[in-house]
Design an enzyme around this catalytic site. Sequence first.
Site: not given
Ligand code: DGY
Length: 324
Positions: A153, A237, A266, A285
């Site tokens: 959160m 992630r 990725e 992403h």
């Molecule tokens: C972030 O800002 O962490 C995005 O996932 C790009 O990596």
Amino acid sequence: MKIFLNKPLPDVGMELLKAAGLELLLPEEEIVSRAAWIAYCQQADVVVGIGAKGFDAAFFGQCPNVKAIALFSVGYDQVDIFAATQRKIPVSNTPDVLSRATSDVAFLLMQSVSRLAAFNFERVKSGNWLQQFQPTLHLGQELYGKTLGIFGMGRIGFEMARKCKAAFDMKVIYHNRNRRPDMEAGLNAVYVTFDELLAQSDVLSLHANYTAASKDLFDAAAFRKMKANAILVNTARGGFVREQDLYEALSSRRIWGAGLDVSDPEPMSSDNQLLSLPNVCVLPHIGSATVEARNGMARLVAENVIAYVKGARMPTLVNMEVYE
Ligand code: DGY
């Protein structure tokens, strides 16, 4: 001081850096090898990392000249923060400016999966629009009054919860390292244990910071504890989720669906078996991929670099401990 950027920032960031009179170094071509990455970084005092993954422990040994790192991302899992902090190297990230855009993608994935939007779009494209109306075929599920579980959160999780509450009057539960009374107040959110989060969420959305300790946290054992109608949303992630276990949970209908903006590794391979499932929507992403968010990130990166060069504390510093 010399600033190395592995790619140019969006214009607003480049202009701020140029206006500050800094010496900027950009590669002549896309950096693909570790050797080229290190060779460039060895010429710089400050490195701006744009989608660059190479800040591991070895990096700091190979580039003792690097004094500060400014990341073009809110996540900083690509940096060995412990090694940076030991060497008193400040690292900055780009929080807040991408919270709306990223939570929008979580919201989009949740809806896309709950109404099988990607699957149905694919049907249209491949000529499978049903000839006859079928009252019980390809049905989605509604989200009204359901339970949203937020894992992590922070600002992005809060934005996702706020939208789900406003749009669908969802009940919000969350799990976090620490309780967040500030966030609970506005959302009527209830803090739960990790197992309670798994057991009670109709939609479980991941927003935590990723560390190696969280690898595969969402595995077969976790999916077994989830509801059969549950939708997993991951815009954080890919490493949080054990993809093989997710595939099995989805294909056996152990859980209902998944919306992923991230994968591990990725890019996701186009023959990944998750892509064959109707109850999955995958995006490449794109969480922060709006003009507004990327400009905000570029501005913040430039402000961090300029602050460092002027001898001030970076405004969005990740490792406060460098000043202890
Ligand atoms: C972030 O800002 O962490 C995005 O996932 C790009 O990596």
